[in-house]
Motif scaffolding. Sequence first.
Motif, PDB file in Angstrom:
ATOM      1  N   GLU A  53       0.828  -1.212   0.000  1.00  0.00           N
ATOM      2  CA  GLU A  53       0.000   0.000   0.000  1.00  0.00           C
ATOM      3  C   GLU A  53       0.858   1.255   0.000  1.00  0.00           C
ATOM      4  N   SER A  54       2.007   1.158   0.706  1.00  0.00           N
ATOM      5  CA  SER A  54       2.863   2.343   0.830  1.00  0.00           C
ATOM      6  C   SER A  54       3.563   2.699  -0.477  1.00  0.00           C
ATOM      7  N   ASP A  55       3.416   1.871  -1.506  1.00  0.00           N
ATOM      8  CA  ASP A  55       3.949   2.239  -2.825  1.00  0.00           C
ATOM      9  C   ASP A  55       3.064   3.272  -3.516  1.00  0.00           C
ATOM     10  N   MET A  56       1.894   3.507  -2.920  1.00  0.00           N
ATOM     11  CA  MET A  56       0.959   4.478  -3.493  1.00  0.00           C
ATOM     12  C   MET A  56       0.628   5.550  -2.466  1.00  0.00           C
ATOM     13  N   ASP A  57       0.427   6.767  -2.946  1.00  0.00           N
ATOM     14  CA  ASP A  57      -0.029   7.872  -2.089  1.00  0.00           C
ATOM     15  C   ASP A  57      -1.403   8.314  -2.560  1.00  0.00           C
ATOM     16  N   VAL A  58      -2.269   8.685  -1.620  1.00  0.00           N
ATOM     17  CA  VAL A  58      -3.509   9.354  -2.022  1.00  0.00           C
ATOM     18  C   VAL A  58      -3.303  10.845  -1.751  1.00  0.00           C
ATOM     19  N   THR A  59      -3.322  11.628  -2.807  1.00  0.00           N
ATOM     20  CA  THR A  59      -3.076  13.072  -2.659  1.00  0.00           C
ATOM     21  C   THR A  59      -4.274  13.833  -3.238  1.00  0.00           C
ATOM     22  N   THR A  60      -4.338  15.095  -2.949  1.00  0.00           N
ATOM     23  CA  THR A  60      -5.435  15.901  -3.488  1.00  0.00           C
ATOM     24  C   THR A  60      -4.882  17.029  -4.343  1.00  0.00           C
ATOM     25  N   GLY A  61      -5.249  17.028  -5.604  1.00  0.00           N
ATOM     26  CA  GLY A  61      -4.876  18.108  -6.500  1.00  0.00           C
ATOM     27  C   GLY A  61      -6.122  18.860  -6.926  1.00  0.00           C
ATOM     28  N   THR A  62      -6.021  19.564  -8.023  1.00  0.00           N
ATOM     29  CA  THR A  62      -7.209  20.231  -8.559  1.00  0.00           C
ATOM     30  C   THR A  62      -7.317  19.904 -10.041  1.00  0.00           C
ATOM     31  N   VAL A  63      -8.506  20.098 -10.577  1.00  0.00           N
ATOM     32  CA  VAL A  63      -8.705  19.864 -12.003  1.00  0.00           C
ATOM     33  C   VAL A  63      -9.685  20.905 -12.522  1.00  0.00           C
ATOM     34  N   ARG A  64      -9.421  21.389 -13.728  1.00  0.00           N
ATOM     35  CA  ARG A  64     -10.332  22.325 -14.377  1.00  0.00           C
ATOM     36  C   ARG A  64     -11.333  21.499 -15.187  1.00  0.00           C
ATOM     37  N   LEU A  65     -12.612  21.766 -14.935  1.00  0.00           N
ATOM     38  CA  LEU A  65     -13.644  20.923 -15.560  1.00  0.00           C
ATOM     39  C   LEU A  65     -13.937  21.363 -16.998  1.00  0.00           C
ATOM     40  N   SER A  66     -12.900  21.372 -17.794  1.00  0.00           N
ATOM     41  CA  SER A  66     -13.106  21.722 -19.205  1.00  0.00           C
ATOM     42  C   SER A  66     -11.998  21.112 -20.028  1.00  0.00           C
ATOM     43  N   VAL A  67     -12.103  21.273 -21.319  1.00  0.00           N
ATOM     44  CA  VAL A  67     -11.115  20.733 -22.248  1.00  0.00           C
ATOM     45  C   VAL A  67     -10.634  21.905 -23.077  1.00  0.00           C
ATOM     46  N   GLN A  68      -9.323  21.949 -23.316  1.00  0.00           N
ATOM     47  CA  GLN A  68      -8.757  23.057 -24.104  1.00  0.00           C
ATOM     48  C   GLN A  68      -9.457  23.173 -25.460  1.00  0.00           C
ATOM     49  N   ALA A  69      -9.685  24.401 -25.889  1.00  0.00           N
ATOM     50  CA  ALA A  69     -10.349  24.613 -27.182  1.00  0.00           C
ATOM     51  C   ALA A  69      -9.534  23.929 -28.279  1.00  0.00           C
ATOM     52  N   GLY A  70     -10.222  23.219 -29.177  1.00  0.00           N
ATOM     53  CA  GLY A  70      -9.532  22.567 -30.287  1.00  0.00           C
ATOM     54  C   GLY A  70      -9.071  21.163 -29.984  1.00  0.00           C
ATOM     55  N   SER A  71      -9.025  20.814 -28.716  1.00  0.00           N
ATOM     56  CA  SER A  71      -8.605  19.444 -28.346  1.00  0.00           C
ATOM     57  C   SER A  71      -9.795  18.506 -28.493  1.00  0.00           C
ATOM     58  N   ASN A  72      -9.516  17.257 -28.836  1.00  0.00           N
ATOM     59  CA  ASN A  72     -10.625  16.287 -28.886  1.00  0.00           C
ATOM     60  C   ASN A  72     -10.642  15.409 -27.637  1.00  0.00           C
ATOM     61  N   ALA A  73      -9.999  15.892 -26.577  1.00  0.00           N
ATOM     62  CA  ALA A  73      -9.980  15.133 -25.325  1.00  0.00           C
ATOM     63  C   ALA A  73     -11.365  15.123 -24.672  1.00  0.00           C
ATOM     64  N   VAL A  74     -11.500  14.238 -23.703  1.00  0.00           N
ATOM     65  CA  VAL A  74     -12.755  14.104 -22.972  1.00  0.00           C
ATOM     66  C   VAL A  74     -12.424  14.158 -21.487  1.00  0.00           C
ATOM     67  N   LEU A  75     -13.185  14.948 -20.728  1.00  0.00           N
ATOM     68  CA  LEU A  75     -12.989  14.972 -19.283  1.00  0.00           C
ATOM     69  C   LEU A  75     -14.063  14.100 -18.637  1.00  0.00           C
ATOM     70  N   VAL A  76     -13.629  13.127 -17.834  1.00  0.00           N
ATOM     71  CA  VAL A  76     -14.613  12.232 -17.226  1.00  0.00           C
ATOM     72  C   VAL A  76     -14.554  12.291 -15.705  1.00  0.00           C
ATOM     73  N   LYS A  77     -15.691  11.989 -15.118  1.00  0.00           N
ATOM     74  CA  LYS A  77     -15.784  11.757 -13.673  1.00  0.00           C
ATOM     75  C   LYS A  77     -15.751  10.242 -13.493  1.00  0.00           C
ATOM     76  N   ASN A  78     -14.803   9.759 -12.716  1.00  0.00           N
ATOM     77  CA  ASN A  78     -14.676   8.308 -12.569  1.00  0.00           C
ATOM     78  C   ASN A  78     -15.698   7.777 -11.562  1.00  0.00           C
ATOM     79  N   LEU A  79     -16.445   6.784 -11.976  1.00  0.00           N
ATOM     80  CA  LEU A  79     -17.451   6.182 -11.098  1.00  0.00           C
ATOM     81  C   LEU A  79     -16.894   4.909 -10.446  1.00  0.00           C
ATOM     82  N   TYR A  80     -16.499   3.962 -11.277  1.00  0.00           N
ATOM     83  CA  TYR A  80     -15.994   2.684 -10.761  1.00  0.00           C
ATOM     84  C   TYR A  80     -14.637   2.393 -11.387  1.00  0.00           C
ATOM     85  N   LEU A  81     -13.682   2.024 -10.557  1.00  0.00           N
ATOM     86  CA  LEU A  81     -12.346   1.656 -11.054  1.00  0.00           C
ATOM     87  C   LEU A  81     -12.159   0.151 -10.875  1.00  0.00           C
ATOM     88  N   SER A  82     -11.504  -0.434 -11.830  1.00  0.00           N
ATOM     89  CA  SER A  82     -11.332  -1.889 -11.865  1.00  0.00           C
ATOM     90  C   SER A  82      -9.964  -2.267 -11.292  1.00  0.00           C
TER      91      SER A  82
END
Lengths: 344, 344
Positions: free
Chosen positions: B23-52
């Motif tokens: 477990e100690s190989d991983m850290d849970v940290t808190t950052g920030t995220v801007r809820l948008s995508v840069q103009a012209g980018s075809n990226a997608v911003l998602v809210k993660n519901l379930y992780l596998s």
Amino acid sequence: MADEVVSNKQVILRDYVEGFPEESDMDVTTGTVRLSVQAGSNAVLVKNLYLSCDPYIWNRMKKLAGSYTESLKPGSPISGYGACKVIYSGHQKFKKGDLVWGITGWEEYTLITAPETLFKIEHMDVPVSYYTGLLGMPGMTAHGGFFRVFCPKKGETMFISAASGAVGQLVGQFAKLTGCYVVGCAGSKEKVDLPKNKFKFDDAFNYKEVTDLAAALKRYFPDGIDIYFQNVGGKMLDEVLLNMKSHGRIAACGMILQYNLEQPEPVYNLTQIIAKQIRMEGFVAFEFYPQYPEYLEMVLPQIREGKIVYVEDIAEGIESGPAARIGLFSGKNVGKQVVAVARE
Amino acid sequence: MADEVVSNKQVILRDYVEGFPEESDMDVTTGTVRLSVQAGSNAVLVKNLYLSCDPYIWNRMKKLAGSYTESLKPGSPISGYGACKVIYSGHQKFKKGDLVWGITGWEEYTLITAPETLFKIEHMDVPVSYYTGLLGMPGMTAHGGFFRVFCPKKGETMFISAASGAVGQLVGQFAKLTGCYVVGCAGSKEKVDLPKNKFKFDDAFNYKEVTDLAAALKRYFPDGIDIYFQNVGGKMLDEVLLNMKSHGRIAACGMILQYNLEQPEPVYNLTQIIAKQIRMEGFVAFEFYPQYPEYLEMVLPQIREGKIVYVEDIAEGIESGPAARIGLFSGKNVGKQVVAVARE
């Protein structure tokens, strides 16, 4: 003639072999045989011409359970593939003078009680001894594994262990005719020269002279190996697994070096099978016997035109049988090991 | 809204893992995220519901070379399969509010720069979390291995290691629906009860309570095993090889126990592959992704009719991620291990 009794030299298995087999595990004795078949029997009496030294027979010298092959019987002549001449036939399929190949005894004359398993030799413009190799079980092993299990494509890369052996030399030549890039390895200079010069492989090396097999494989196959024709097992398989390409195929048609080890050499890198989506498949020649006529149709013209060559290592006389058989295990033979009991 | 900045909890890989991950190989940290995508980018911003939690990801925590998967980056969030909700889309295939599954980050929100790899979730009458398991990569692993690699026939016998895991539970149920005889094994009473009672396998046993695995396999499969769905490797594979039937097939879709061993457990009995003409084939789920629509067409009605059930082990909250991930390795989970980051 039908009741003539003649002497019959035989190679007898003394007892089940434990561990490494030795010449002394076999006796050459002389018995007698009546040159006829009991009235009403459909057996066939054959004179053995050429006997085949095949790796799988070592296995049959041990007390076996759960293999595809049965143990030999201590006190009886060893059996195995051979090319033979029919002396007396109780079976309608065969007549006196026919040449056949199939399972026979390591002796001068053998009474074959299940002659349905014999193949009649129809083409005699090629050496009769070839029916213990190229045109017999090893040929069907090479053909079946290569064309029916692996379906190689032009341009694919192939690595062959035991490249000058009964099967390896053929697989490599089939691969070259298909347009594959082929590199083989073997355990002596002589055995490396054959694939390099006579069989026209792209290259070959002596694995005993290589200190770093991984580096050698990287050098010969910078982009990896598509197909590995596996005769060996153990450490070599481990190194090959690390050098396989994605979707590579491994034919497991013999693991010679493993046959006589009490504890077989372990293999560590099987996770590569997942990582590279590799298919590893074991097979035995007799699965392909129904396709023997098509095989002959393909390969006989190639032999006649010199596109396929075949190198045999022929030991003379039934007395040389035990040494030839044991020599196969230590890799003494250069080419397919045959014992010539009689020439006709 | 488009420029809203929110906090974003992330599970960060500290450094490449050597040996057993903790477990100690991983850290849970808190950052920030801007809820948008840069103009012209075809990226997608998602809210993660379930992780596998998938076994292959352990492998990605190590410094890798020559695998089908790439190493994770120290200092960055771990990535892996997840089911997510689209918050903002620069890609014409997706719009805000869509549910998708595919590779995402172990964090609350992820900017996915290659959204072509995402699958749109069209059927919402089944739990969304299923798209990390039964209806996601593990489902395609089970389906591909079972129906496309092994084509099992009614009456064939199948042995499944890790029988209550994400893939094992499905493979066994597919096999029962096909009319196979299915026995599974797992490492605890709870995990054995599932295949026995809930998944309707013919039987299951706790391999940790078995002192003689060979004898157990003989008891459950007196005539041998046709198909082995292999998750484990090592000693179990060796015993299974000795108990395979002629022409048996082994799917190598995961060797969980091997992932974290510096020196993988050796396998000794590969000569059985020849003796029994066994086919062993490695594969990965993404080879079968083009057939995903047909898979859904087959499996969705089976889920709705209760013919296929699926057991998940859901850990709540992104903070539970490291423990859930490590727990998978020690076999803590009962059923498919999922981390619920958010419910909608």
